[in-house]
Design a protein around this motif. Structure first.
Motif, PDB file in Angstrom:
ATOM      1  N   GLY A 110      24.397  16.330 -20.763  1.00 52.41           N
ATOM      2  CA  GLY A 110      23.629  16.026 -19.563  1.00 52.41           C
ATOM      3  C   GLY A 110      23.361  14.538 -19.486  1.00 52.41           C
ATOM      4  O   GLY A 110      23.326  13.847 -20.508  1.00 52.41           O
ATOM      5  N   VAL A 111      23.206  14.037 -18.267  1.00 50.91           N
ATOM      6  CA  VAL A 111      22.987  12.610 -18.075  1.00 50.91           C
ATOM      7  C   VAL A 111      21.966  12.382 -16.970  1.00 50.91           C
ATOM      8  O   VAL A 111      21.894  13.159 -16.008  1.00 50.91           O
ATOM      9  N   ARG A 112      21.171  11.343 -17.118  1.00 54.14           N
ATOM     10  CA  ARG A 112      20.252  10.887 -16.085  1.00 54.14           C
ATOM     11  C   ARG A 112      20.451   9.388 -15.952  1.00 54.14           C
ATOM     12  O   ARG A 112      20.109   8.628 -16.851  1.00 54.14           O
ATOM     13  N   GLU A 117      13.232   1.744 -17.371  1.00 59.99           N
ATOM     14  CA  GLU A 117      11.791   1.869 -17.128  1.00 59.99           C
ATOM     15  C   GLU A 117      11.461   2.917 -16.073  1.00 59.99           C
ATOM     16  O   GLU A 117      10.302   3.319 -15.926  1.00 59.99           O
ATOM     17  N   HIS A 118      12.490   3.366 -15.332  1.00 63.14           N
ATOM     18  CA  HIS A 118      12.278   4.416 -14.341  1.00 63.14           C
ATOM     19  C   HIS A 118      12.708   5.790 -14.853  1.00 63.14           C
ATOM     20  O   HIS A 118      12.644   6.771 -14.113  1.00 63.14           O
ATOM     21  N   GLU A 123      13.027  12.979 -19.671  1.00 63.95           N
ATOM     22  CA  GLU A 123      14.464  12.849 -19.401  1.00 63.95           C
ATOM     23  C   GLU A 123      15.205  12.208 -20.575  1.00 63.95           C
ATOM     24  O   GLU A 123      16.316  12.607 -20.915  1.00 63.95           O
ATOM     25  N   ILE A 124      14.573  11.206 -21.195  1.00 61.73           N
ATOM     26  CA  ILE A 124      15.185  10.560 -22.363  1.00 61.73           C
ATOM     27  C   ILE A 124      15.313  11.557 -23.507  1.00 61.73           C
ATOM     28  O   ILE A 124      16.366  11.670 -24.150  1.00 61.73           O
ATOM     29  N   GLU A 125      14.250  12.302 -23.781  1.00 61.00           N
ATOM     30  CA  GLU A 125      14.276  13.286 -24.856  1.00 61.00           C
ATOM     31  C   GLU A 125      15.320  14.366 -24.589  1.00 61.00           C
ATOM     32  O   GLU A 125      15.998  14.836 -25.515  1.00 61.00           O
ATOM     33  N   ALA A 126      15.470  14.755 -23.323  1.00 62.40           N
ATOM     34  CA  ALA A 126      16.461  15.781 -22.983  1.00 62.40           C
ATOM     35  C   ALA A 126      17.873  15.304 -23.292  1.00 62.40           C
ATOM     36  O   ALA A 126      18.697  16.057 -23.826  1.00 62.40           O
ATOM     37  N   MET A 127      18.178  14.037 -22.950  1.00 66.51           N
ATOM     38  CA  MET A 127      19.515  13.516 -23.248  1.00 66.51           C
ATOM     39  C   MET A 127      19.768  13.441 -24.747  1.00 66.51           C
ATOM     40  O   MET A 127      20.871  13.769 -25.214  1.00 66.51           O
ATOM     41  N   VAL A 128      18.762  13.018 -25.510  1.00 65.04           N
ATOM     42  CA  VAL A 128      18.922  12.946 -26.962  1.00 65.04           C
ATOM     43  C   VAL A 128      19.161  14.347 -27.540  1.00 65.04           C
ATOM     44  O   VAL A 128      20.034  14.551 -28.394  1.00 65.04           O
ATOM     45  N   THR A 129      18.426  15.320 -27.029  1.00 63.18           N
ATOM     46  CA  THR A 129      18.544  16.687 -27.539  1.00 63.18           C
ATOM     47  C   THR A 129      19.882  17.313 -27.173  1.00 63.18           C
ATOM     48  O   THR A 129      20.605  17.834 -28.036  1.00 63.18           O
ATOM     49  N   THR A 171      20.332   5.030 -22.265  1.00 62.81           N
ATOM     50  CA  THR A 171      20.082   6.139 -23.189  1.00 62.81           C
ATOM     51  C   THR A 171      21.330   6.977 -23.391  1.00 62.81           C
ATOM     52  O   THR A 171      21.668   7.355 -24.515  1.00 62.81           O
ATOM     53  N   TYR A 172      22.033   7.265 -22.311  1.00 64.99           N
ATOM     54  CA  TYR A 172      23.253   8.058 -22.388  1.00 64.99           C
ATOM     55  C   TYR A 172      24.299   7.360 -23.260  1.00 64.99           C
ATOM     56  O   TYR A 172      24.952   7.991 -24.087  1.00 64.99           O
ATOM     57  N   ALA A 173      24.435   6.053 -23.088  1.00 63.98           N
ATOM     58  CA  ALA A 173      25.368   5.289 -23.912  1.00 63.98           C
ATOM     59  C   ALA A 173      24.981   5.377 -25.386  1.00 63.98           C
ATOM     60  O   ALA A 173      25.839   5.520 -26.265  1.00 63.98           O
ATOM     61  N   ALA A 174      23.687   5.303 -25.653  1.00 62.96           N
ATOM     62  CA  ALA A 174      23.211   5.346 -27.036  1.00 62.96           C
ATOM     63  C   ALA A 174      23.521   6.686 -27.693  1.00 62.96           C
ATOM     64  O   ALA A 174      24.040   6.736 -28.815  1.00 62.96           O
TER      65      ALA A 174
END
Length: 246
Positions: A110-112, A117-118, A123-129, A171-174
């Motif tokens: 998944g990606v956002r 900062e927006h 959403e960040i936690e969801a991408m990491v998970t 975040t997605y790149a990371a």
């Protein structure tokens, strides 16, 4: 004196290499996460065409039903691999339906997109998970079954953004870069154990996840069909490629 090989002779292309492995995927038992649409569904079609037995998962029941009708099979389940219950159901039902595992394809993601900062903490936690933690834990749980196969593989679908970070995808790149390095490290860890690891780096692909993307060719976001990405991954499996970069 050793004669230098010409640049034209090295390396062999995936297409050339796979000519030696025309039956490699026949009867292979393959669970595919995120297999109800996009690259995952295209992979299911491509693998079935090679004679493999696939089991697909996805979070949305309606998409699962549509995909199973397309594939003319009932081998699949609605499961969220971001949860322990979803991972457990994926492996248990896949093993039950297929009788074992030969190739695990970690494709769900998944990606956002947007400025960091927006982007909310949720959403960040969801991408990491979804993009990093879930496939690592699913792979760990699947290793005993894959090792029992004796000729197994793991396919980790990362992203071209793991190689070249794009703005508004920090975040997605990371997480995709982390996922790619997970695969590279695991491939070396499993060397000689009968489990090959292939990391795929799709570029811009015409999938439901990319429909909201507004970036153009200036950021490398010209898109290709999911079927083209799937075919290249399947060819990579046939040739024991370490990576497929689109």
């Amino acid at each position: 004196m050793t004669k230098r090989r010409s640049a034209r002779s090295f390396p062999r292309t995936i297409t050339q290499a796979c000519k030696d492995h025309t039956t490699k995927l026949r009867n292979k038992r393959v669970p595919i996460t995120g297999g109800t649409s996009g690259i995952g569904l295209a992979l299911a079609h491509a693998l079935v065409a090679k004679g493999a037995k696939v089991f697909i998962t996805g979070r949305r029941q309606n998409l699962l039903e549509d995909a199973l009708r397309e594939l003319k099979t009932n081998a699949g389940t609605s499961a969220d691999v971001a949860t322990p219950e979803g991972r457990e159901a994926t492996l248990f039902l896949a093993m039950q339906a297929l009788g074992g595992l030969d190739i695990l394809i970690n494709n769900a993601g998944g990606v956002r997109a947007g400025r960091l900062e927006h982007t909310s903490e949720v959403e960040i936690e969801a991408m990491v998970t979804v993009d990093l933690l879930a496939p690592i834990l699913l792979t760990r749980a699947a290793l005993p079954a894959l090792r029992a196969s004796g000729d197994a593989a793991i396919v980790n679908v990362s992203s071209g953004i793991a190689l070249v970070g794009a703005p508004f995808y920090a975040t997605y790149a990371a997480v995709k870069a982390g996922f790619a390095h997970f695969g590279e490290a695991l491939r070396r860890e499993l060397n000689g154990e009968g489990i090959h690891v292939l990391t795929a780096y799709p570029g811009g692909t015409d999938t439901p996840m990319m429909k909201s993307n507004r970036a153009g060719p200036e950021l490398g976001f010209s898109r290709e069909p999911a079927s083209a990405v799937a075919d290249s991954i399947v060819a990579g499996l046939e040739s024991n490629a370490r990576a497929v970069i689109r």
